[in-house]
Design an enzyme around this catalytic site. Structure first.
Site, PDB file in Angstrom:
ATOM      1  N   GLY A 240       0.954  -1.259   0.263  1.00  0.00           N
ATOM      2  CA  GLY A 240      -0.174  -0.017  -0.024  1.00  0.00           C
ATOM      3  C   GLY A 240       0.962   1.190  -0.027  1.00  0.00           C
ATOM      4  O   GLY A 240       2.003   1.149  -0.464  1.00  0.00           O
ATOM      5  N   SER A 241       0.422   2.276   0.532  1.00  0.00           N
ATOM      6  CA  SER A 241       1.122   3.445   0.580  1.00  0.00           C
ATOM      7  C   SER A 241       2.250   3.653   1.496  1.00  0.00           C
ATOM      8  O   SER A 241       2.371   2.962   2.482  1.00  0.00           O
ATOM      9  CB  SER A 241      -0.176   4.740   0.772  1.00  0.00           C
ATOM     10  N   GLY A 245       2.881   2.034   5.088  1.00  0.00           N
ATOM     11  CA  GLY A 245       3.946   1.059   5.492  1.00  0.00           C
ATOM     12  C   GLY A 245       4.865   1.584   6.801  1.00  0.00           C
ATOM     13  O   GLY A 245       5.424   0.809   7.351  1.00  0.00           O
ATOM     14  N   GLU A 262       5.819  -3.319   0.719  1.00  0.00           N
ATOM     15  CA  GLU A 262       5.797  -3.052  -0.767  1.00  0.00           C
ATOM     16  C   GLU A 262       5.015  -1.594  -0.761  1.00  0.00           C
ATOM     17  O   GLU A 262       3.601  -1.882  -0.815  1.00  0.00           O
ATOM     18  CB  GLU A 262       4.936  -4.216  -1.620  1.00  0.00           C
ATOM     19  N   CYS A 296       1.468   0.531  -8.628  1.00  0.00           N
ATOM     20  CA  CYS A 296       2.690   0.817  -8.046  1.00  0.00           C
ATOM     21  C   CYS A 296       3.825   1.300  -9.056  1.00  0.00           C
ATOM     22  O   CYS A 296       4.654   2.003  -8.733  1.00  0.00           O
ATOM     23  CB  CYS A 296       3.055   0.105  -6.955  1.00  0.00           C
TER      24      CYS A 296
END
Ligand code: NAD
Length: 509
Positions: A240-241, A245, A262, A296
């Site tokens: 995610g963002s 993270g 990630e 992404c």
């Protein structure tokens, strides 16, 4: 879509917080109604889990773990093989559901399911290859080696833009490694996740295995936070963002747990003076506008040699004019909607800010209106002529906005490419071997993915996937990424009659 939900046994309103036990309902009292970004129609409603229901799912996963880890790895691989086969049968339905719920093109929806099938195949082979090394001991009559054991319960937090594939990357590897999984999918795309659970549940049932091997829990970010803080979760794999993270890393770090992160990307393509523009243009356009710029690995920055700049800009503008924007399930369309109107607002705000900072709008900046665009989530892909002093070019906006820069020397191009906090994907288009190799050398791209004459977007499952810096440093999918899902044990066996110590230390009794 109703038919597809029914085919996956997702009756409305959907109350189960886990596919594990039919009568469990989310006890939070909160229900989410999911609208498709394609046409704003309601896909379904779903009861959201609270912390108590989360704890019940964890207990069920923990119960299943000893049973699952006791199976030899190749037998676990056989279950994953059957799951891959079940996905082959459901590819069309699941691909359509992914496309409708997330808004990506039908081809990309099918592509996501294919990626799940591919990772299952990969994991089946891996189940016979979870190799440890053997090394020579310095002591006589001693054998030293490493072996790998399962971790326990793995928590998978996933983002809306890959509603199913990223889970499969994690889950398929995790399962053959002997772990059980709890999936917290994005609250924006729960039905695709639950359909996957239903497919896998059928496989588990046919093999008389506990459903707790694969769990899903639908809830908002509080459930993700709970997962990060939970000692029961041996590994948290979070996609995610970067904001998310950082929070997960801090919480998991405090309890010395393991995580795979990630996170966001800000990917660039360098186009040199010696690039073949016929190859570069389609790759740039697909990278920048595919999935409406919500990958992404989407191409967000284009760094072009000054002698190619005007020509390439003209070619890109002409290609953008030909793009068909509309319902992603209609295969003539190239670009579908953004996920919701918040994303549309972020798109508008970013373009406005970029212009304030000195960017020049070359194409786009439009929210599309009319019968084909009733959800209000369709926007025109946008190109902005930018300069490296604009702070906004260092941010990831999840929308089809491409910044284009001119450079003079190749070293300058690499410096621009690397001068962002994120480090996921990167590419160079050049027919000059020295430039290509320099880009791949340690004086080149600082990203986790570096491509030559291929765009930034779209990875194969065989390689390790992930990025550096604020992208989080995690690796998933192929190569030796499986090692993150296991614990390493170094073993030494003495088959002699003496007990010598390492480093020649003498300890006589
Ligand atoms: P997001 O961070 O808003 O949400 C992702 C998931 O995290 C959701 O399930 C959400 O509920 C959960 N979450 C949010 N805050 C949390 C917290 N504090 N603790 C625990 N869980 C939390 O991201 P999104 O909008 O769904 O997805 C877009 C982002 O994901 C982009 O930044 C994109 O680059 C990134 N992404 C990265 C990769 C990769 O492999 N690097 C892949 C896909 C998406």
């Amino acid at each position: 879509m109703k038919d597809i939900l029914q085919a996956f046994n997702l009756k409305q309103p959907y109350c189960n917080i886990s596919t594990g036990q039919k009568d469990w309902v989310g006890t939070s009292g909160k229900t989410a109604t999911i609208h498709s970004p394609v046409d704003n129609a309601v896909i379904g409603s779903i009861a959201l889990a609270d912390v108590e229901s989360y704890d019940a799912v964890v207990a069920k996963a923990n119960e299943a773990f000893p049973i699952w880890k006791a199976l030899p790895a190749p037998q676990r691989g056989e279950i994953v093989r059957q799951f891959g086969d079940a996905l082959r049968k459901e590819k069309e339905n699941l691909g359509k559901l992914v496309s409708y719920e997330m808004g990506k093109s039908l081809q990309e929806g099918y592509g996501e399911v294919q990626e799940m099938i591919d990772i299952c195949d990969f994991a089946v082979g891996l189940s016979r290859q979870l190799y440890g090394l053997q090394m020579h001991s310095e002591r006589p009559n001693h054998r030293m080696f490493e072996q790998w054991h399962p971790l326990g319960t793995v928590g998978i937090i996933s983002a809306f833009n890959f509603p199913v594939a990223v889970w499969a990357w994690n889950a398929a590897l995790s399962w053959v490694c002997g772990n059980v999984c709890i999936w917290k999918p994005s609250e924006k795309t729960p039905f695709s996740a639950l359909a996957c659970q239903e497919i896998f549940k059928t496989v588990l049932k046919a093999n008389d295995l506990p459903e707790g091997i694969s769990n899903a829990i639908i809830g908002d970010s509080d459930i993700g936070r709970r997962m990060a803080a939970d000692q029961n979760i041996a590994l948290v794999s979070a996609t995610g963002s970067t904001r998310m993270g950082k929070s997960v890393a801090e919480t998991v770090g405090k309890r010395l747990g393991k995580s795979i992160l990630e996170l966001g990307g800000n990917n660039a393509i360098i186009v040199t003076e010696e690039a073949d523009l016929n190859a570069a243009v389609p790759a740039i356009v697909f990278g920048a506008v595919g999935t409406a710029g919500q990958r992404c690995t989407s191409t967000r920055r284009l760094i072009v040699h000054k002698n190619q700049y005007q020509d390439l800009l003209a070619k890109l503008t002409s290609a953008y004019k030909q793009l068909q924007i509309g319902n992603p399930l209609d295969e003539k369309n190239h670009v579908g909607p953004l996920i919701d109107t918040n994303a549309v607002n972020a798109y508008l705000k970013t373009i406005e800010e970029a212009q304030k900072q000195g960017g020049k709008l070359a194409y786009g900046n439009e929210v599309l209106a009319g019968d084909a665009y009733t959800s209000g989530c369709y926007v025109a892909p946008t190109i902005i002529e930018a300069n490296i002093d604009m702070p906004i070019v260092k941010h990831e906006t999840f929308a089809p906005i491409l910044y284009i820069f001119a450079y003079e020397s190749f070293e300058e191009a690499i410096a621009i490419q690397n001068n962002v906090p994120q480090g996921l994907s990167s590419a160079v288009f050049t027919l000059n071997m020295q430039q290509a190799e320099k880009f791949l050398s340690n004086a080149g791209s600082d990203c986790g993915i570096a491509n030559v004459n291929i765009g930034t977007s779209g990875a194969e499952i065989g390689g390790a996937f992930g990025g550096e810096k604020e992208t989080g440093g995690g690796r998933e999918s192929g190569s030796d990424s499986w090692k993150a899902y296991m614990r390493r044990q170094t073993c030494t066996v003495n088959y002699g009659k003496d007990a010598p110590l390492a480093q020649g230390i003498v300890f006589n009794l």
